[in-house]
Design a protein around this motif. Structure first.
Motif, short mmCIF file in Angstrom:
data_model
loop_
_atom_site.label_atom_id
_atom_site.label_comp_id
_atom_site.label_asym_id
_atom_site.label_seq_id
_atom_site.Cartn_x
_atom_site.Cartn_y
_atom_site.Cartn_z
N ARG A 43 0.81 -1.22 0.00
CA ARG A 43 0.00 0.00 0.00
C ARG A 43 0.84 1.26 0.00
NH1 ARG A 43 -0.78 3.37 3.70
NH2 ARG A 43 -0.02 1.97 5.31
N VAL A 44 1.89 1.33 0.82
CA VAL A 44 2.73 2.53 0.88
C VAL A 44 3.39 2.79 -0.46
CG1 VAL A 44 4.73 3.59 2.00
CG2 VAL A 44 3.06 2.35 3.38
N THR A 45 3.83 1.74 -1.13
CA THR A 45 4.42 1.91 -2.46
C THR A 45 3.39 2.46 -3.43
OG1 THR A 45 6.03 0.16 -2.07
CG2 THR A 45 5.57 0.72 -4.37
N LEU A 46 2.19 1.91 -3.42
CA LEU A 46 1.14 2.45 -4.29
C LEU A 46 0.91 3.93 -4.00
CD1 LEU A 46 -1.25 1.91 -6.37
CD2 LEU A 46 -2.67 1.86 -4.31
N LEU A 63 -0.94 -5.56 -2.10
CA LEU A 63 -1.10 -6.44 -0.95
C LEU A 63 -1.10 -5.55 0.30
CD1 LEU A 63 -1.23 -9.28 0.27
CD2 LEU A 63 1.26 -9.36 0.14
N THR A 64 -2.20 -5.58 1.04
CA THR A 64 -2.36 -4.73 2.21
C THR A 64 -2.99 -5.53 3.34
OG1 THR A 64 -3.45 -2.75 3.09
CG2 THR A 64 -4.56 -3.87 1.27
N ARG A 65 -2.67 -5.14 4.56
CA ARG A 65 -3.28 -5.81 5.71
C ARG A 65 -4.71 -5.33 5.95
NH1 ARG A 65 1.80 -4.28 7.72
NH2 ARG A 65 3.24 -6.02 7.81
N ASN A 66 -5.08 -4.23 5.31
CA ASN A 66 -6.39 -3.63 5.52
C ASN A 66 -7.38 -4.15 4.48
OD1 ASN A 66 -8.65 -2.03 5.71
ND2 ASN A 66 -7.54 -0.08 5.64
N PRO A 67 -8.30 -5.02 4.86
CA PRO A 67 -9.24 -5.59 3.88
C PRO A 67 -10.21 -4.55 3.31
CG PRO A 67 -9.79 -6.32 6.10
CD PRO A 67 -8.51 -5.55 6.20
N GLU A 75 -5.89 -3.53 -8.12
CA GLU A 75 -6.63 -4.54 -7.39
C GLU A 75 -6.03 -4.63 -6.00
OE1 GLU A 75 -6.58 -8.30 -9.63
OE2 GLU A 75 -6.05 -7.08 -11.38
N CYS A 76 -6.84 -4.82 -5.00
CA CYS A 76 -6.35 -4.92 -3.63
C CYS A 76 -6.64 -6.31 -3.06
CB CYS A 76 -6.99 -3.85 -2.75
SG CYS A 76 -6.63 -2.17 -3.31
N VAL A 77 -5.63 -6.90 -2.45
CA VAL A 77 -5.77 -8.19 -1.79
C VAL A 77 -5.21 -8.05 -0.38
CG1 VAL A 77 -5.68 -9.51 -3.95
CG2 VAL A 77 -3.57 -9.06 -2.69
N ASP A 78 -5.74 -8.85 0.55
CA ASP A 78 -5.28 -8.70 1.93
C ASP A 78 -4.60 -9.94 2.50
OD1 ASP A 78 -7.44 -10.34 2.47
OD2 ASP A 78 -8.65 -8.78 3.42
N SER A 79 -4.18 -10.84 1.62
CA SER A 79 -3.41 -12.00 2.07
C SER A 79 -2.57 -12.53 0.91
CB SER A 79 -4.34 -13.11 2.58
OG SER A 79 -5.06 -13.68 1.49
N GLU A 80 -1.53 -13.26 1.28
CA GLU A 80 -0.69 -13.87 0.26
C GLU A 80 -1.49 -14.90 -0.54
OE1 GLU A 80 3.37 -16.51 -0.08
OE2 GLU A 80 3.28 -15.00 1.52
N GLU A 81 -2.39 -15.62 0.12
CA GLU A 81 -3.21 -16.60 -0.57
C GLU A 81 -4.10 -15.93 -1.62
OE1 GLU A 81 -3.08 -16.30 2.86
OE2 GLU A 81 -1.61 -17.90 3.07
N GLU A 82 -4.67 -14.79 -1.25
CA GLU A 82 -5.52 -14.06 -2.19
C GLU A 82 -4.69 -13.53 -3.37
OE1 GLU A 82 -8.95 -10.57 -2.16
OE2 GLU A 82 -7.90 -11.02 -0.30
N LEU A 83 -3.46 -13.14 -3.08
CA LEU A 83 -2.57 -12.69 -4.17
C LEU A 83 -2.31 -13.83 -5.14
CD1 LEU A 83 -0.65 -10.66 -5.55
CD2 LEU A 83 1.15 -11.57 -4.06
N TRP A 84 -1.95 -15.01 -4.62
CA TRP A 84 -1.68 -16.14 -5.51
C TRP A 84 -2.91 -16.48 -6.34
CZ3 TRP A 84 3.07 -16.36 -6.39
CH2 TRP A 84 4.04 -16.31 -5.40
N SER A 85 -4.08 -16.39 -5.76
CA SER A 85 -5.32 -16.63 -6.51
C SER A 85 -5.49 -15.61 -7.63
CB SER A 85 -6.54 -16.59 -5.59
OG SER A 85 -6.53 -17.69 -4.72
#
Length: 162
Positions: A43-46, A63-67, A75-85
């Motif tokens: 998020r900070v990079t974005l 990839l952010t901790r904030n859902p 696109e925003c994802v809040d977990s590594e699993e969601e990113l891989w998907s």
């Protein structure tokens, strides 16, 4: 996956949530390598990008901790699993890890190629990357000679996993 960043002589990559210095040649190199590809970033990079939104001509995944976090042109994802998907069906060579420090460290194990712009100066960074010159898993080759711009000397390198 691939990784792309600029680092000073101490492997510093950022300060106060932004770039260490302005190097138009490095920005051009980044654009050439990533155009039409997928960028994975935090998020900070974005938020450090122009307008705080995704870059034109690239798919940006944050990839952010904030859902609840949402971004323009990303696109925003809040977990590594969601990113891989989200990356299913995307060729791994078309995915670039683009920062920040935690994201680089988290995904370096999945990166076979790292494009590193080495800036020959100490730029008082507060964020750092791993020293790939002393990492036995990577070998380095120069992609350019030394370039001088805006009072800085820098060079492009490609680090390939052995």
């Amino acid at each position: 996956m691939r990784l792309i960043l600029a680092a000073d002589e101490k492997w510093g990559i950022g300060r106060d949530g932004g770039l260490l210095c302005h190097l138009p040649g490095d920005l051009k190199f980044f654009k050439e390598k990533t155009m039409g590809k997928t960028l994975v970033m935090g998020r900070v990079t974005l938020e450090s990008l122009p307008g705080g939104k995704g870059l034109p001509g690239r798919r940006c995944i944050v990839l952010t901790r904030n859902p609840e976090f949402r971004a323009v042109d990303a696109e925003c994802v809040d977990s590594e699993e969601e990113l891989w998907s989200a990356l299913i069906g995307t060729p791994q060579e078309d995915v670039f890890v683009a920062g920040g420090a935690q994201i680089y460290e988290q995904f370096l194990p999945f990166c076979d190629v790292c494009y590193i712009t080495r800036i020959y100066a100490d730029l008082s960074a507060d964020r750092f990357f791993r020293d790939l010159d002393n990492d036995p898993d990577f070998e380095r080759k120069a992609l350019s000679g030394v370039i001088e711009e805006n009072g800085y000397r820098y060079q492009f390198f490609e680090y390939t996993r052995k």
